[in-house]
Design an enzyme around this catalytic site. Structure first.
Site, PDB file in Angstrom:
ATOM      1  N   ARG A 100      68.134 -13.113 -46.367  1.00 40.56           N
ATOM      2  CA  ARG A 100      69.533 -12.904 -46.751  1.00 40.56           C
ATOM      3  C   ARG A 100      69.608 -12.736 -48.270  1.00 40.56           C
ATOM      4  NH1 ARG A 100      72.809 -17.840 -45.013  1.00 40.56           N
ATOM      5  NH2 ARG A 100      72.334 -16.937 -42.965  1.00 40.56           N
ATOM      6  N   HIS A 129      66.869 -18.742 -46.771  1.00 36.30           N
ATOM      7  CA  HIS A 129      67.059 -17.353 -46.319  1.00 36.30           C
ATOM      8  C   HIS A 129      66.795 -16.388 -47.471  1.00 36.30           C
ATOM      9  CE1 HIS A 129      68.725 -17.709 -42.243  1.00 36.30           C
ATOM     10  NE2 HIS A 129      69.473 -18.728 -42.657  1.00 36.30           N
ATOM     11  N   ASP A 136      67.684 -17.562 -38.345  1.00 37.38           N
ATOM     12  CA  ASP A 136      68.691 -18.062 -37.407  1.00 37.38           C
ATOM     13  C   ASP A 136      68.438 -17.373 -36.075  1.00 37.38           C
ATOM     14  OD1 ASP A 136      69.775 -19.378 -39.573  1.00 37.38           O
ATOM     15  OD2 ASP A 136      71.453 -17.992 -39.819  1.00 37.38           O
ATOM     16  N   GLU A 194      72.200 -27.563 -37.908  1.00 38.30           N
ATOM     17  CA  GLU A 194      72.342 -26.271 -37.221  1.00 38.30           C
ATOM     18  C   GLU A 194      71.146 -26.045 -36.299  1.00 38.30           C
ATOM     19  OE1 GLU A 194      74.568 -23.921 -40.917  1.00 38.30           O
ATOM     20  OE2 GLU A 194      72.420 -23.619 -40.564  1.00 38.30           O
ATOM     21  N   HIS A 197      68.979 -22.802 -36.999  1.00 40.61           N
ATOM     22  CA  HIS A 197      68.382 -22.495 -38.303  1.00 40.61           C
ATOM     23  C   HIS A 197      67.016 -23.155 -38.440  1.00 40.61           C
ATOM     24  CE1 HIS A 197      68.633 -21.982 -42.857  1.00 40.61           C
ATOM     25  NE2 HIS A 197      67.582 -22.790 -42.680  1.00 40.61           N
TER      26      HIS A 197
END
Length: 217
Positions: A100, A129, A136, A194, A197
């Site tokens: 990301r 990320h 994810d 999460e 993740h």
């Protein structure tokens, strides 16, 4: 009344422009040379559902211009092995996000309310990320091709997203644990708030990056 996330989505383009101009935090120390690999080119059987290239995400707005997923080569190769191991059990991987750009992490942080910031990374420290070492993901049932039912939805900012949430169905907990065990074998550790993740073991060895997908060679 306009919801918080609707208001936030209106700010996304402006925050992206500012973040691109500002750039990520400066780091010191030796890092490995980045080697981002596109997941489906390494293993075409990995399914993609890149939510941030659509409006189907917590912002309700696309922040990626391309529906693609990348990881650093060792992490990508490890993930491909996870996928192949799971296929022997009747499941495959579906990836929501991989590498990301830092500017997108900045957007997520800036628009997320204080009581939900546990679900987003602090841009002053960078995200795993951003280093190309976080993914994810969830599972798909190979018989039906459908994504399995986990204890929460992806990017659901509630207690149901926690890896140890106990008030889920036995089947959802079984599938959550199946994914965790398969990922752990290949060096991935879950981020506990999460269930979707996972961070690759070598994430500290790579720098924070802000490359657009179109700039990755």
């Amino acid at each position: 009344m306009i919801s918080h996330w609707l208001k936030a989505s209106l700010l996304v383009p402006l925050i992206l422009v500012i973040a691109l101009a500002q750039g990520p935090p400066v780091e010191t120390g030796p890092f490995r040379k980045p080697d981002l690999v596109e997941l489906i080119k390494l293993d075409p059987s990995i399914k993609l559902d890149i939510r941030y290239a659509t409006r189907n995400n917590f912002l309700g707005k696309a922040v990626y211009k391309q529906s693609r997923a990348f990881l650093q080569r060792p992490a990508a190769e490890a993930l491909a092995r996870v996928n192949q191991a799971l296929r022997k059990q009747g499941y495959g991987l579906v990836v929501f996000d991989g590498y990301r750009p830092w500017s997108v992490t900045k957007v997520f942080w800036d628009v997320t309310p204080a009581d939900k910031k546990i679900f987003v990374a602090d841009p002053s420290k960078g995200s795993r990320h951003n280093r190309g070492c976080a993914v994810d993901l969830s599972l798909v049932d190979l018989k039906t091709g459908a994504e399995v039912k986990m204890p929460s939805e992806y990017d659901e900012m509630t207690e149901r997203a926690h890896i140890n949430y106990e008030c889920a169905t036995p089947e959802a907990k079984r599938l959550r644990e199946l994914l965790r065990e398969a990922m752990a074998v290949e060096g991935f550790a879950v981020y506990e708030p999460e269930w979707w993740h996972y961070d690759y073991k070598d994430w500290k060895e790579y720098p924070i990056m802000n490359l657009k997908f179109s700039e990755i060679k």
